[in-house]
Design a protein around this motif. Structure first.
Motif, PDB file in Angstrom:
ATOM      1  N   MET A  45       0.738  -1.276   0.004  1.00  0.00           N
ATOM      2  CA  MET A  45      -0.205   0.525  -0.661  1.00  0.00           C
ATOM      3  C   MET A  45       0.737   1.608   0.138  1.00  0.00           C
ATOM      4  N   ALA A  46       2.158   0.628   0.396  1.00  0.00           N
ATOM      5  CA  ALA A  46       2.963   2.520   0.929  1.00  0.00           C
ATOM      6  C   ALA A  46       3.266   2.675  -0.503  1.00  0.00           C
ATOM      7  N   ILE A  47       3.922   1.246  -1.195  1.00  0.00           N
ATOM      8  CA  ILE A  47       4.780   1.385  -2.764  1.00  0.00           C
ATOM      9  C   ILE A  47       3.568   2.490  -3.934  1.00  0.00           C
ATOM     10  N   ARG A  48       2.754   2.315  -3.502  1.00  0.00           N
ATOM     11  CA  ARG A  48       1.928   2.746  -4.707  1.00  0.00           C
ATOM     12  C   ARG A  48       1.304   3.926  -4.499  1.00  0.00           C
ATOM     13  N   GLU A  49       1.468   4.081  -3.100  1.00  0.00           N
ATOM     14  CA  GLU A  49       0.968   5.778  -2.591  1.00  0.00           C
ATOM     15  C   GLU A  49       1.981   6.600  -3.195  1.00  0.00           C
ATOM     16  N   PRO A  50       1.291   8.036  -4.346  1.00  0.00           N
ATOM     17  CA  PRO A  50       2.603   8.833  -4.654  1.00  0.00           C
ATOM     18  C   PRO A  50       2.969   9.682  -3.959  1.00  0.00           C
ATOM     19  N   LEU A  51       2.122  10.073  -2.516  1.00  0.00           N
ATOM     20  CA  LEU A  51       2.306  10.890  -1.479  1.00  0.00           C
ATOM     21  C   LEU A  51       4.117  10.151  -0.972  1.00  0.00           C
ATOM     22  N   ILE A  68     -10.721   1.087 -24.877  1.00  0.00           N
ATOM     23  CA  ILE A  68     -11.262  -0.428 -23.938  1.00  0.00           C
ATOM     24  C   ILE A  68     -12.420  -0.678 -22.752  1.00  0.00           C
ATOM     25  N   GLY A  69     -13.085  -0.319 -21.878  1.00  0.00           N
ATOM     26  CA  GLY A  69     -13.155  -0.099 -21.222  1.00  0.00           C
ATOM     27  C   GLY A  69     -13.832  -1.536 -19.992  1.00  0.00           C
ATOM     28  N   ARG A  70     -12.635  -2.156 -19.774  1.00  0.00           N
ATOM     29  CA  ARG A  70     -12.173  -3.129 -19.119  1.00  0.00           C
ATOM     30  C   ARG A  70     -12.383  -2.575 -17.369  1.00  0.00           C
ATOM     31  N   LEU A  71     -13.552  -3.982 -17.426  1.00  0.00           N
ATOM     32  CA  LEU A  71     -13.738  -3.238 -15.899  1.00  0.00           C
ATOM     33  C   LEU A  71     -11.972  -3.767 -14.791  1.00  0.00           C
ATOM     34  N   ARG A  72     -12.319  -2.716 -13.868  1.00  0.00           N
ATOM     35  CA  ARG A  72     -11.052  -3.348 -12.927  1.00  0.00           C
ATOM     36  C   ARG A  72     -11.782  -4.541 -11.951  1.00  0.00           C
ATOM     37  N   PRO A  73     -11.073  -5.764 -11.423  1.00  0.00           N
ATOM     38  CA  PRO A  73     -11.454  -6.619 -10.860  1.00  0.00           C
ATOM     39  C   PRO A  73     -11.830  -6.577  -9.658  1.00  0.00           C
ATOM     40  N   CYS A  74     -12.499  -5.851  -9.003  1.00  0.00           N
ATOM     41  CA  CYS A  74     -13.167  -5.476  -7.865  1.00  0.00           C
ATOM     42  C   CYS A  74     -15.345  -5.526  -9.164  1.00  0.00           C
ATOM     43  N   TYR A  75     -15.236  -4.621 -10.066  1.00  0.00           N
ATOM     44  CA  TYR A  75     -15.740  -4.591 -10.304  1.00  0.00           C
ATOM     45  C   TYR A  75     -16.542  -5.777 -11.744  1.00  0.00           C
ATOM     46  N   LEU A  89      -7.253  -3.970  -1.061  1.00  0.00           N
ATOM     47  CA  LEU A  89      -7.300  -3.073   0.163  1.00  0.00           C
ATOM     48  C   LEU A  89      -7.112  -1.772  -0.094  1.00  0.00           C
ATOM     49  N   VAL A  90      -7.158  -0.899  -0.908  1.00  0.00           N
ATOM     50  CA  VAL A  90      -7.522   0.714  -1.044  1.00  0.00           C
ATOM     51  C   VAL A  90      -8.325   1.136  -2.118  1.00  0.00           C
ATOM     52  N   GLY A  91      -9.211   0.048  -1.665  1.00  0.00           N
ATOM     53  CA  GLY A  91     -10.535   0.874  -2.459  1.00  0.00           C
ATOM     54  C   GLY A  91     -10.669   0.617  -4.015  1.00  0.00           C
ATOM     55  N   VAL A 127      -2.147  -5.253  -4.662  1.00  0.00           N
ATOM     56  CA  VAL A 127      -4.189  -4.180  -3.581  1.00  0.00           C
ATOM     57  C   VAL A 127      -4.624  -4.213  -4.243  1.00  0.00           C
ATOM     58  N   GLY A 128      -5.085  -5.647  -4.976  1.00  0.00           N
ATOM     59  CA  GLY A 128      -7.147  -5.238  -6.131  1.00  0.00           C
ATOM     60  C   GLY A 128      -6.815  -4.833  -7.417  1.00  0.00           C
ATOM     61  N   LYS A 129      -6.311  -3.105  -7.102  1.00  0.00           N
ATOM     62  CA  LYS A 129      -6.701  -2.776  -8.151  1.00  0.00           C
ATOM     63  C   LYS A 129      -6.746  -2.834  -9.839  1.00  0.00           C
ATOM     64  N   HIS A 130      -6.011  -3.521 -10.043  1.00  0.00           N
ATOM     65  CA  HIS A 130      -5.191  -3.882 -11.157  1.00  0.00           C
ATOM     66  C   HIS A 130      -5.491  -4.974 -11.629  1.00  0.00           C
ATOM     67  N   PHE A 131      -5.366  -5.478 -12.856  1.00  0.00           N
ATOM     68  CA  PHE A 131      -5.182  -7.266 -13.447  1.00  0.00           C
ATOM     69  C   PHE A 131      -3.870  -6.578 -13.828  1.00  0.00           C
ATOM     70  N   PRO A 132      -2.970  -7.889 -13.705  1.00  0.00           N
ATOM     71  CA  PRO A 132      -1.524  -8.048 -14.372  1.00  0.00           C
ATOM     72  C   PRO A 132      -1.571  -7.720 -16.062  1.00  0.00           C
ATOM     73  N   SER A 133      -2.529  -8.083 -16.860  1.00  0.00           N
ATOM     74  CA  SER A 133      -2.179  -7.267 -18.383  1.00  0.00           C
ATOM     75  C   SER A 133      -2.464  -5.590 -17.630  1.00  0.00           C
ATOM     76  N   ASP A 134      -2.954  -4.891 -17.131  1.00  0.00           N
ATOM     77  CA  ASP A 134      -3.349  -3.376 -17.258  1.00  0.00           C
ATOM     78  C   ASP A 134      -2.161  -3.005 -17.116  1.00  0.00           C
ATOM     79  N   VAL A 135      -1.335  -3.909 -16.172  1.00  0.00           N
ATOM     80  CA  VAL A 135      -0.049  -2.598 -15.395  1.00  0.00           C
ATOM     81  C   VAL A 135       1.121  -3.441 -16.371  1.00  0.00           C
ATOM     82  N   LEU A 136       1.184  -4.305 -17.466  1.00  0.00           N
ATOM     83  CA  LEU A 136       1.707  -4.096 -18.243  1.00  0.00           C
ATOM     84  C   LEU A 136       1.751  -3.575 -19.296  1.00  0.00           C
TER      85      LEU A 136
END
Length: 198
Positions: free
Chosen positions: A32-38, A85-92, A103-105, A156-165
């Motif tokens: 959670m800390a690694i992905r936090e921009p601040l 593209i319109g791909r839904l997030r994992p949580c949706y 973990l972060v909404g 943290v559940g925000k993205h699929f692996p292909s999203d970050v790739l």
């Protein structure tokens, strides 16, 4: 269609492996800390100092190009690519209902590409090539930094692996393109400056 379906299924399997099966009470706050921009403000402050301390007359161009690269990538991914593209997030995703550790909404509805991945890779790419060009130094740690942010986004559940790739590829391509453009603009400026002094 079978290949595309198989790819999507593999993507979800990898997501579940990282997000659900590899969970750890020790890793959760770290990711959670690694992905936090601040939390990266000290790094950005260091880059600002480094620009003026080491790049000298190229510092201002380096900073402006960094800001342009970041803004262009962020807007392109958020305003153009994601809605297209319109791909839904994992949580949706209905198939993953109740299985995602968010973990972060959840955030916005669309997932591809990851803006975090694109933004960090455009910075890593531009900084890497610019610093190698100006100072002949290879800052390979930049790739580790950007990749860590990408992994954290999946964890943290925000993205699929292909999203970050996808975001990493877009950010890298934009970073290379902007670096090349900056060289061309610098070359043109130097020629005009030389002609003016003559």
């Amino acid at each position: 269609m079978d290949i595309l379906h198989s790819f999507r299924e593999l993507d979800k399997v990898l997501f579940m492996l990282i997000n659900h099966d590899s969970d750890s009470k020790l890793l959760d706050p770290v990711m959670m800390a690694i992905r936090e921009p601040l939390n990266w403000i000290p790094l950005y402050a260091f880059m600002l100092w480094f620009s003026f301390a080491k790049l000298k007359e190229n510092a201002l161009a380096f900073i402006i190009t960094t800001l342009v690269a970041f803004a262009f990538t962020d807007l392109m991914c958020a305003q153009l690519v994601k809605p297209f593209i319109g791909r839904l997030r994992p949580c949706y995703d209905p198939e993953l209902n109740g299985m995602v550790r968010s973990l972060v909404g959840c955030g916005g509805a669309y997932s591809f590409p990851s803006n975090h991945a694109a933004n960090h890779f455009v910075l890593a790419t531009y900084w890497f090539y610019a610093i190698r060009h100006y100072l002949d130094k290879k800052w390979n740690w930049l790739w580790i930094w950007a990749a860590a942010v990408c992994y954290a986004q999946v964890y943290v559940g925000k993205h699929f692996p292909s999203d970050v790739l996808g975001g990493a590829i877009i950010g890298s391509l934009v970073g290379v393109g902007i670096f090349q453009l900056s060289l061309q603009l610098q070359f043109t400026y130097n020629i005009k400056k030389g002609m003016y002094h003559k």
